[in-house]
Design a protein around this motif. Sequence first.
Motif, PDB file in Angstrom:
ATOM      1  N   ASP A 160       0.808  -1.225   0.000  1.00 32.03           N
ATOM      2  CA  ASP A 160       0.000   0.000   0.000  1.00 32.03           C
ATOM      3  C   ASP A 160       0.841   1.275   0.000  1.00 32.03           C
ATOM      4  O   ASP A 160       0.413   2.315   0.493  1.00 32.03           O
ATOM      5  CB  ASP A 160      -1.001  -0.005   1.156  1.00 32.03           C
ATOM      6  CG  ASP A 160      -0.414  -0.419   2.500  1.00 32.03           C
ATOM      7  OD1 ASP A 160       0.686  -0.988   2.538  1.00 32.03           O
ATOM      8  OD2 ASP A 160      -1.073  -0.182   3.530  1.00 32.03           O
ATOM      9  N   GLY A 161       2.028   1.202  -0.582  1.00 32.22           N
ATOM     10  CA  GLY A 161       2.776   2.399  -0.917  1.00 32.22           C
ATOM     11  C   GLY A 161       3.478   3.084   0.232  1.00 32.22           C
ATOM     12  O   GLY A 161       3.540   2.577   1.359  1.00 32.22           O
ATOM     13  N   ILE A 162       4.024   4.267  -0.057  1.00 35.18           N
ATOM     14  CA  ILE A 162       4.846   4.983   0.912  1.00 35.18           C
ATOM     15  C   ILE A 162       4.060   5.382   2.157  1.00 35.18           C
ATOM     16  O   ILE A 162       4.624   5.526   3.240  1.00 35.18           O
ATOM     17  CB  ILE A 162       5.514   6.207   0.240  1.00 35.18           C
ATOM     18  CG1 ILE A 162       6.622   6.775   1.138  1.00 35.18           C
ATOM     19  CG2 ILE A 162       4.464   7.264  -0.117  1.00 35.18           C
ATOM     20  CD1 ILE A 162       7.488   7.812   0.464  1.00 35.18           C
ATOM     21  N   LYS A 273       3.018  18.709 -10.834  1.00 34.27           N
ATOM     22  CA  LYS A 273       4.230  18.702 -10.009  1.00 34.27           C
ATOM     23  C   LYS A 273       3.981  17.866  -8.755  1.00 34.27           C
ATOM     24  O   LYS A 273       2.983  18.044  -8.065  1.00 34.27           O
ATOM     25  CB  LYS A 273       4.625  20.139  -9.642  1.00 34.27           C
ATOM     26  CG  LYS A 273       5.898  20.242  -8.833  1.00 34.27           C
ATOM     27  CD  LYS A 273       6.405  21.682  -8.744  1.00 34.27           C
ATOM     28  CE  LYS A 273       5.471  22.590  -7.987  1.00 34.27           C
ATOM     29  NZ  LYS A 273       6.070  23.938  -7.794  1.00 34.27           N
ATOM     30  N   TRP A 274       4.918  16.966  -8.465  1.00 34.55           N
ATOM     31  CA  TRP A 274       4.766  15.997  -7.386  1.00 34.55           C
ATOM     32  C   TRP A 274       5.969  16.086  -6.445  1.00 34.55           C
ATOM     33  O   TRP A 274       7.102  16.164  -6.905  1.00 34.55           O
ATOM     34  CB  TRP A 274       4.691  14.578  -7.945  1.00 34.55           C
ATOM     35  CG  TRP A 274       3.602  14.366  -8.958  1.00 34.55           C
ATOM     36  CD1 TRP A 274       3.507  14.919 -10.197  1.00 34.55           C
ATOM     37  CD2 TRP A 274       2.468  13.531  -8.801  1.00 34.55           C
ATOM     38  NE1 TRP A 274       2.375  14.481 -10.835  1.00 34.55           N
ATOM     39  CE2 TRP A 274       1.707  13.622 -10.000  1.00 34.55           C
ATOM     40  CE3 TRP A 274       2.001  12.704  -7.774  1.00 34.55           C
ATOM     41  CZ2 TRP A 274       0.528  12.917 -10.186  1.00 34.55           C
ATOM     42  CZ3 TRP A 274       0.822  12.007  -7.964  1.00 34.55           C
ATOM     43  CH2 TRP A 274       0.094  12.116  -9.154  1.00 34.55           C
ATOM     44  N   PRO A 275       5.755  15.999  -5.142  1.00 43.62           N
ATOM     45  CA  PRO A 275       6.887  15.959  -4.216  1.00 43.62           C
ATOM     46  C   PRO A 275       7.511  14.562  -4.201  1.00 43.62           C
ATOM     47  O   PRO A 275       6.796  13.555  -4.271  1.00 43.62           O
ATOM     48  CB  PRO A 275       6.237  16.274  -2.868  1.00 43.62           C
ATOM     49  CG  PRO A 275       4.853  15.704  -2.994  1.00 43.62           C
ATOM     50  CD  PRO A 275       4.454  15.911  -4.442  1.00 43.62           C
ATOM     51  N   LEU A 276       8.811  14.491  -4.112  1.00 43.75           N
ATOM     52  CA  LEU A 276       9.495  13.214  -3.953  1.00 43.75           C
ATOM     53  C   LEU A 276       9.817  13.031  -2.476  1.00 43.75           C
ATOM     54  O   LEU A 276      10.475  13.878  -1.871  1.00 43.75           O
ATOM     55  CB  LEU A 276      10.770  13.176  -4.801  1.00 43.75           C
ATOM     56  CG  LEU A 276      10.548  13.351  -6.301  1.00 43.75           C
ATOM     57  CD1 LEU A 276      11.865  13.272  -7.051  1.00 43.75           C
ATOM     58  CD2 LEU A 276       9.554  12.320  -6.848  1.00 43.75           C
ATOM     59  N   LYS A 277       9.334  11.937  -1.911  1.00 44.33           N
ATOM     60  CA  LYS A 277       9.442  11.733  -0.466  1.00 44.33           C
ATOM     61  C   LYS A 277      10.265  10.493  -0.137  1.00 44.33           C
ATOM     62  O   LYS A 277      10.364   9.560  -0.926  1.00 44.33           O
ATOM     63  CB  LYS A 277       8.048  11.636   0.155  1.00 44.33           C
ATOM     64  CG  LYS A 277       7.249  12.936   0.026  1.00 44.33           C
ATOM     65  CD  LYS A 277       5.936  12.872   0.771  1.00 44.33           C
ATOM     66  CE  LYS A 277       5.200  14.210   0.709  1.00 44.33           C
ATOM     67  NZ  LYS A 277       3.929  14.180   1.458  1.00 44.33           N
ATOM     68  N   HIS A 298      10.563  -0.084   0.867  1.00 49.01           N
ATOM     69  CA  HIS A 298      11.809   0.614   0.488  1.00 49.01           C
ATOM     70  C   HIS A 298      11.505   1.676  -0.569  1.00 49.01           C
ATOM     71  O   HIS A 298      11.898   1.536  -1.720  1.00 49.01           O
ATOM     72  CB  HIS A 298      12.858  -0.372  -0.026  1.00 49.01           C
ATOM     73  CG  HIS A 298      12.314  -1.396  -0.985  1.00 49.01           C
ATOM     74  ND1 HIS A 298      11.900  -1.076  -2.263  1.00 49.01           N
ATOM     75  CD2 HIS A 298      12.106  -2.723  -0.849  1.00 49.01           C
ATOM     76  CE1 HIS A 298      11.470  -2.157  -2.873  1.00 49.01           C
ATOM     77  NE2 HIS A 298      11.575  -3.170  -2.038  1.00 49.01           N
ATOM     78  N   PRO A 299      10.818   2.760  -0.215  1.00 50.27           N
ATOM     79  CA  PRO A 299      10.530   3.804  -1.201  1.00 50.27           C
ATOM     80  C   PRO A 299      11.813   4.403  -1.732  1.00 50.27           C
ATOM     81  O   PRO A 299      12.825   4.487  -1.032  1.00 50.27           O
ATOM     82  CB  PRO A 299       9.717   4.825  -0.398  1.00 50.27           C
ATOM     83  CG  PRO A 299      10.131   4.617   1.018  1.00 50.27           C
ATOM     84  CD  PRO A 299      10.383   3.142   1.150  1.00 50.27           C
ATOM     85  N   MET A 300      11.770   4.820  -2.987  1.00 47.76           N
ATOM     86  CA  MET A 300      12.958   5.400  -3.607  1.00 47.76           C
ATOM     87  C   MET A 300      12.536   6.458  -4.607  1.00 47.76           C
ATOM     88  O   MET A 300      11.418   6.438  -5.134  1.00 47.76           O
ATOM     89  CB  MET A 300      13.792   4.313  -4.291  1.00 47.76           C
ATOM     90  CG  MET A 300      13.074   3.545  -5.383  1.00 47.76           C
ATOM     91  SD  MET A 300      13.998   2.093  -5.982  1.00 47.76           S
ATOM     92  CE  MET A 300      13.819   0.954  -4.589  1.00 47.76           C
ATOM     93  N   LYS A 301      13.428   7.386  -4.880  1.00 48.73           N
ATOM     94  CA  LYS A 301      13.184   8.339  -5.946  1.00 48.73           C
ATOM     95  C   LYS A 301      13.119   7.594  -7.278  1.00 48.73           C
ATOM     96  O   LYS A 301      13.713   6.522  -7.426  1.00 48.73           O
ATOM     97  CB  LYS A 301      14.295   9.387  -5.975  1.00 48.73           C
ATOM     98  CG  LYS A 301      14.327  10.296  -4.755  1.00 48.73           C
ATOM     99  CD  LYS A 301      15.529  11.224  -4.812  1.00 48.73           C
ATOM    100  CE  LYS A 301      15.631  12.082  -3.560  1.00 48.73           C
ATOM    101  NZ  LYS A 301      16.883  12.880  -3.535  1.00 48.73           N
TER     102      LYS A 301
END
Length: 393
Positions: A160-162, A273-277, A298-301
């Motif tokens: 279910d994502g970040i 435009k989206w924030p990278l978290k 393990h979220p990543m850019k």
Amino acid sequence: MTIDKKTRIAVIGAGLGGAAVAALLKKEGFNVAVYEQADKFERLGAGIHIGPNVMKIFRRLGLEERISLMGSHPEFWFSRDGLTGDYMSRIELGQYALDNYGAAYITIHRGDLHEVMLSPLGSDLHFGKKLDRIEDSGDEVGLFFTDGTEVQADIVIGADGINSKVRECLLGEEEPTYSGWVAHRALITGARLREFQNEFEPCVKWWTEDRHMMVYYTTGKQDEYYYVTGVPEAEWNHDAPWVESSREEMYSAFDGYHSTVQNLIEATDYVTKWPLKNRKPLPLWSSNRLVLLGDACHPMKPHMAQGACMAIEDAAMLVRCMVEVGVDDYETTFKYYEANRVERASKVQAISNANTWLKTQEDPSWCYGYDVYADALKEPQQESQPAQHAVAE
């Protein structure tokens, strides 16, 4: 081994990782249900890279040919100096990928890919199921949704994502942190694309020291051209997950860039435009009957174009461990899963966040040539400490 079809497996989240793990579980004969908080999925304007490492997993699912026909097959990944246009790398893909990595390298519209990946799930996919809380009794897990319904499961997979609710259950509440970078996204089609198409390459990343723009086709017909950027922005002061941007903001962000980039911006009708978290490294990937994969873990850019691929690889390895090790001793199975994923996922995460991938000429075979099914499972260490892995900012 014989699959215990009575084992109730719940997948939270039907994104690419959740869809992959559910489809693979179904193929192996498991009893699986998927719970997605959205009411439906739409074909939003976003593209994605799928490397040979993941096309091999789609082969297992019988989806490879269908996905391959939908996507664009670039002959090269080009990296170009954003100011001069000089080529910094020419990474062979196309036939070279087929011959050397064992499958195609494609770029595709995320919505098109997602639709194909969801197709095996049928009535096992439940929309409008936003998870409110989890109660893990030790013997089973209760899942309580905001619509008032509840279900019981023997194993819960958090895909279910970040902003994972399953992760929150394992590790407590903690907001992801803003990385200081934003990503602009736009899809160019129709007359605007045709006007400049003779100078637009199928897969190219434009770089300068502190920002970039990745551009590629999202269909085999090459009638959609997508870009995503990485641009430093000190603060993100919006409650929304994304906001509208503008052609003027793009011109400002890429002032002085090569004329082809200026034409890309000129051809842009709508850009977001989206924030990278980021999140802190996880001390664990599972606890009792709960296990995580993909951005929940393990979220990543997106700078290596492997984030979704890592989620799908996670899914394949988790299911492989469930088949080979079993589901009765699920804690041992989860230890095998983590032991066989941590090193690779952490390496990709670090390179992605550092934003160095294929900027100069290098050999990507360690990434693209990987096959999740090729090697024997690595045994987990008997007295291993909780794994923590650095995230490059």
